[in-house]
Write an enzyme that holds these catalytic residues in place. Structure first.
Site, mmCIF file in Angstrom:
data_model
loop_
_atom_site.group_PDB
_atom_site.id
_atom_site.type_symbol
_atom_site.label_atom_id
_atom_site.label_comp_id
_atom_site.label_asym_id
_atom_site.label_seq_id
_atom_site.Cartn_x
_atom_site.Cartn_y
_atom_site.Cartn_z
ATOM 1 N N HIS A 190 -8.531 -3.411 2.952
ATOM 2 C CA HIS A 190 -7.306 -3.078 2.989
ATOM 3 C C HIS A 190 -7.409 -1.548 3.700
ATOM 4 O O HIS A 190 -6.958 -0.927 4.713
ATOM 5 C CB HIS A 190 -6.330 -3.489 2.575
ATOM 6 C CG HIS A 190 -4.409 -2.040 2.719
ATOM 7 N ND1 HIS A 190 -3.825 -2.831 3.903
ATOM 8 C CD2 HIS A 190 -4.467 -0.785 3.225
ATOM 9 C CE1 HIS A 190 -2.843 -2.091 4.649
ATOM 10 N NE2 HIS A 190 -3.008 -0.629 3.888
ATOM 11 N N GLU A 191 -8.113 -1.119 2.114
ATOM 12 C CA GLU A 191 -7.942 0.750 2.135
ATOM 13 C C GLU A 191 -9.100 0.690 2.778
ATOM 14 O O GLU A 191 -8.589 2.156 3.228
ATOM 15 C CB GLU A 191 -8.161 1.495 0.253
ATOM 16 C CG GLU A 191 -6.655 0.789 -0.358
ATOM 17 C CD GLU A 191 -5.184 1.003 0.155
ATOM 18 O OE1 GLU A 191 -5.357 2.180 0.739
ATOM 19 O OE2 GLU A 191 -4.418 0.525 -0.361
ATOM 20 N N HIS A 205 -8.103 2.360 5.962
ATOM 21 C CA HIS A 205 -7.430 3.951 6.647
ATOM 22 C C HIS A 205 -8.847 4.952 5.852
ATOM 23 O O HIS A 205 -8.556 5.605 6.263
ATOM 24 C CB HIS A 205 -6.022 4.160 4.981
ATOM 25 C CG HIS A 205 -5.256 3.253 4.955
ATOM 26 N ND1 HIS A 205 -4.501 3.449 6.437
ATOM 27 C CD2 HIS A 205 -4.503 2.020 3.965
ATOM 28 C CE1 HIS A 205 -3.557 2.328 5.623
ATOM 29 N NE2 HIS A 205 -3.245 1.939 4.485
ATOM 30 N N HIS A 241 -1.176 1.334 9.316
ATOM 31 C CA HIS A 241 -1.137 0.068 9.082
ATOM 32 C C HIS A 241 -0.767 -0.717 10.769
ATOM 33 O O HIS A 241 -0.680 -0.328 11.556
ATOM 34 C CB HIS A 241 0.512 -0.113 8.659
ATOM 35 C CG HIS A 241 0.627 0.490 6.425
ATOM 36 N ND1 HIS A 241 0.478 1.520 6.594
ATOM 37 C CD2 HIS A 241 -0.601 -0.104 5.828
ATOM 38 C CE1 HIS A 241 -0.113 1.082 4.593
ATOM 39 N NE2 HIS A 241 -0.952 0.404 4.579
ATOM 40 N N CYS A 279 0.985 -1.604 -0.009
ATOM 41 C CA CYS A 279 -0.047 0.265 -0.219
ATOM 42 C C CYS A 279 1.017 1.584 0.460
ATOM 43 O O CYS A 279 2.269 1.113 0.870
ATOM 44 C CB CYS A 279 -0.901 0.109 1.283
ATOM 45 S SG CYS A 279 -2.305 1.392 1.614
HETATM 46 ZN ZN LIG Z 1 -2.504 0.509 3.434
#
Ligand SMILES: [Zn+2]
Ligand SMILES: *[C@@H]1O[C@H](CO)[C@@H](O)[C@H](O)[C@H]1NC(C)=O
Ligand SMILES: *[C@@H]1O[C@H](CO)[C@@H](O)[C@H](O)[C@H]1NC(C)=O
Ligand SMILES: *[C@@H]1O[C@H](CO)[C@@H](O)[C@H](O)[C@H]1NC(C)=O
Ligand SMILES: *[C@@H]1O[C@H](CO)[C@@H](O)[C@H](O)[C@H]1NC(C)=O
Ligand SMILES: [Zn+2]
Length: 315
Positions: free
Chosen positions: A270-271, A274, A280, A121
């Site tokens: 995953h994103e 955020h 992370h 990422c």
């Molecule tokens: Zn990330």
């Protein structure tokens, strides 16, 4: 005899036509290009403090990009752009190694090189002095004998104030990406207090999903085929309440596990972390671990991810 000569001739002719097609197809594969952008790391294997090896300046750019190294560029610091392995670089390598459960020697050993070569990422592991991966869960003994988990939220602690969020796709988004990305939103919804609904109008959505390439104007360029770069990044997203989620359009994407390609849903999961405010994690196997494997899928959140979102929103 004449027949043999002719067939040999036509076979060669066929090869002559097929070979360029074949090499053209492979050299155009963006994934091959992307892998070659981190080839410099192989040359650095075994390097340590005091060494001068071609490619060290790329390693410095890599570590700066992900928050491990901060030379003051305006000061023209001695080793900013050269191939010298200085003390600052070695200390950055050690922090990287600690975050990734490698031996923290400051030496570019084989495991460090192969970890850095993995697709990851684009979001930094350390932002504004907060190492999101360093504070492994600290367990504090409470007076009632219970344990409390602490996460690093000192860097702003930015959150959404509403739990009902909308998301929209930029019109150029590949149609095949939409269902997998919607599935990732569903997974977060069933593990948090958030709800997500798709907005028909992209411009007014809280979360804006798009596919971008190379330098796309937000200060965090992807490593497209025309800008080889120093890393192997596949996507990034901004913290609340920005809402932008960018996939690297030059990457090889897939629905499900396809060798050499990135699964849309795995990366989206995953994103979205955020987008909701998470950094992370140093817990290997968690969704918020910074590296993302090609040819594999991860469609469920792990305990660490769920603990983090609950801790951030006290929910
Ligand atoms: Zn990330
Ligand atoms: C970098 O150095 C310049 C010149 O000495 C100074 O003005 C600036 O504040 C420094 N920046 C940081 C982030 O330390
Ligand atoms: C930075 O330092 C190097 C080496 O001392 C020098 O050659 C270069 O001109 C300097 N650059 C700037 C912008 O001051
Ligand atoms: C750390 O070093 C030890 C001893 O050299 C080695 O056996 C081990 O594989 C290394 N671990 C990693 C993650 O590199
Ligand atoms: C770091 O902090 C500054 C000032 O508070 C802020 O403007 C900037 O957006 C922050 N950077 C990140 C990556 O959070
Ligand atoms: Zn972007």
């Amino acid at each position: 005899m004449a027949y043999k000569v002719i067939s040999l001739f036509s076979f060669n002719l066929l090869l002559l036509f097929l070979l360029p097609l074949y090499s053209h197809a492979t050299s155009r594969n963006p994934h091959d290009k992307k892998l070659s952008s981190v080839e410099y790391l192989k040359r650095l294997q075994g390097s340590r403090e005091g060494d001068k090896v071609k490619g060290i300046h790329n390693l410095k750019a890599y570590l700066e990009k992900f928050g491990y190294l901060s030379y003051n560029h305006s000061k023209n610091q001695t080793h900013t752009n050269d191939d010298d392995s200085d003390e600052l670089l070695v200390s950055a390598i050690k922090t990287y190694q600690l975050n990734h459960h490698l031996n923290a020697t400051g030496i570019m050993d084989a495991n460090t090189v192969s970890t850095m070569m993995k697709p990851r990422c684009l979001v930094a592991d350390i932002t504004n002095g907060t190492n999101w991966m360093s504070s492994r869960k600290k367990k504090h003994h409470h007076r009632h004998g219970s344990f409390h988990t602490h996460f690093p939220f000192s860097d702003g602690n930015r959150k959404w104030t509403t739990s009902d969020l909308t998301y929209g796709f930029l019109p150029s988004t590949p149609a095949e990406a939409m269902n997998p990305i919607a599935n990732a939103f569903k997974t977060w919804a069933s593990n948090s207090h958030f709800t997500f609904s798709q907005a028909q109008d992209y411009t007014n959505a809280n979360i804006k999903v798009s596919f971008e390439r190379g330098d796309h104007g937000d200060g965090s360029p992807f490593d497209g085929p025309n800008s080889p770069g120093v890393d192997n990044t596949v996507a990034h997203a901004f913290r609340p309440t920005d809402g932008r989620l960018h996939f690297d359009a030059d990457n090889q994407w897939s629905v499900g596990a396809v060798p050499g390609a990135m699964d849309y849903e795995t990366v989206a999961l995953h994103e979205i972390g955020h987008l909701l405010g998470l950094g992370h994690s140093s817990v290997q196997g968690s969704v918020m671990w910074p590296a993302i494997d090609t040819g594999a899928t991860a469609h469920s959140l792990q305990k660490d991810d769920i603990d983090r979102i609950k801790a951030l929103y006290n929910s």
